[in-house]
Design a protein around this motif. Sequence first.
Motif, short mmCIF file in Angstrom:
data_model
loop_
_atom_site.label_atom_id
_atom_site.label_comp_id
_atom_site.label_asym_id
_atom_site.label_seq_id
_atom_site.Cartn_x
_atom_site.Cartn_y
_atom_site.Cartn_z
N ALA A 1 0.94 -1.36 0.22
CA ALA A 1 -0.09 -0.09 -0.03
C ALA A 1 0.77 1.25 0.10
N SER A 2 0.44 2.42 -0.32
CA SER A 2 1.11 3.73 -0.26
C SER A 2 0.08 4.79 0.02
N LEU A 3 0.38 5.84 0.42
CA LEU A 3 -0.35 7.05 0.68
C LEU A 3 0.23 8.51 0.70
N VAL A 4 -0.62 9.55 0.37
CA VAL A 4 0.06 10.71 0.52
C VAL A 4 -0.85 11.48 1.88
N MET A 5 -0.30 11.72 2.76
CA MET A 5 -0.87 12.26 4.10
C MET A 5 -0.39 13.44 4.69
N GLY A 6 -1.20 14.24 5.41
CA GLY A 6 -0.78 15.45 6.22
C GLY A 6 0.03 15.04 7.42
N PHE A 7 0.80 15.92 7.90
CA PHE A 7 1.49 15.54 9.22
C PHE A 7 0.57 15.51 10.28
N ASP A 8 -0.74 15.97 10.01
CA ASP A 8 -1.85 15.87 10.84
C ASP A 8 -2.50 14.65 11.13
N ILE B 1 -4.04 13.15 8.49
CA ILE B 1 -5.40 13.15 7.31
C ILE B 1 -4.66 12.75 6.10
N ALA B 2 -5.06 11.68 5.48
CA ALA B 2 -4.81 11.23 4.32
C ALA B 2 -5.28 12.03 3.05
N VAL B 3 -4.41 12.16 2.25
CA VAL B 3 -4.98 12.97 1.02
C VAL B 3 -5.56 11.90 -0.16
N ASP B 4 -4.68 10.75 -0.24
CA ASP B 4 -5.06 9.69 -1.15
C ASP B 4 -4.23 8.55 -0.80
N MET C 1 -3.79 0.97 5.73
CA MET C 1 -2.83 1.95 5.50
C MET C 1 -3.12 3.33 6.17
N ASN C 2 -4.58 3.67 6.12
CA ASN C 2 -4.69 4.89 7.10
C ASN C 2 -4.32 4.79 8.37
N THR C 3 -4.58 3.81 9.08
CA THR C 3 -4.19 3.65 10.37
C THR C 3 -2.67 3.68 10.76
N GLU D 1 -0.41 6.54 12.62
CA GLU D 1 0.46 6.23 13.81
C GLU D 1 1.84 7.09 13.36
N PHE D 2 2.11 7.00 11.90
CA PHE D 2 3.68 7.35 11.66
C PHE D 2 3.78 8.83 11.42
N SER D 3 2.44 9.38 11.37
CA SER D 3 2.47 10.73 11.02
C SER D 3 2.97 11.35 12.52
#
Lengths: 120, 120
Positions: free
Chosen positions: B18-25, B27-30, B43-45, B49-51
């Motif tokens: 899996a892969s994602l783009v996420m804000g440091f807050d 919240i996933a962008v995609d 992947m969201n969870t 955790e890693f943000s």
Amino acid sequence: MFKESLQKVVENVEGGVASLVMGFDGIAVDAYSKATNGPPLDMNTVGMEFSFILTQVRKAAEILEVGALQELTLKSEKLIMIMKVLTPEYFLALALGPEGNFGKGRYLLRIIAPKLQAEL
Amino acid sequence: MFKESLQKVVENVEGGVASLVMGFDGIAVDAYSKATNGPPLDMNTVGMEFSFILTQVRKAAEILEVGALQELTLKSEKLIMIMKVLTPEYFLALALGPEGNFGKGRYLLRIIAPKLQAEL
């Protein structure tokens, strides 16, 4: 006791700066820093900061049920850090300059880890 | 918007999950997750955790004066994670199985990062 192995890693990787064996409580067992022209990296302080980070990552790995943490690496503008969990109490860390040989650093840590683990 | 690039990375690396783009807050962008036989990785969870971890590491890098964080990777028994800072607000993450091709994953993230950065 560990100094020889730590020195071997630092001296045998391009960009090697310092290495250490540290407890997850932030107390160093042994460390080696290469003599440089610039200001030396305070590997103890770096290790202490990352012992805290490693503890956080271990907790995250537990929550996510992805098994025990084995390795954590990071790259910043001025530093590459490679950290390898040796035992539930101790980790091994290697600091390289930003142009250091990441792959070789990882390889060398893998090579010396069993020797260090046997002594811990 | 980012899905195509995210899918390309996951599908083109051995062990891609899996892969994602996420804000440091957190919240996933995609995000993109590969269909698997086993239970899918949330992947969201994982990203959330890693943000938090990435934020801690950025703070540590600031304290240690080693410049801005660029990349964080970790390997656990069941997961390889490669995270790349895209902008001060967003990061890119790739999850691989434990036998996944770490080097190729890193390479592919490096390749798509400029495209994603341009769109953020």
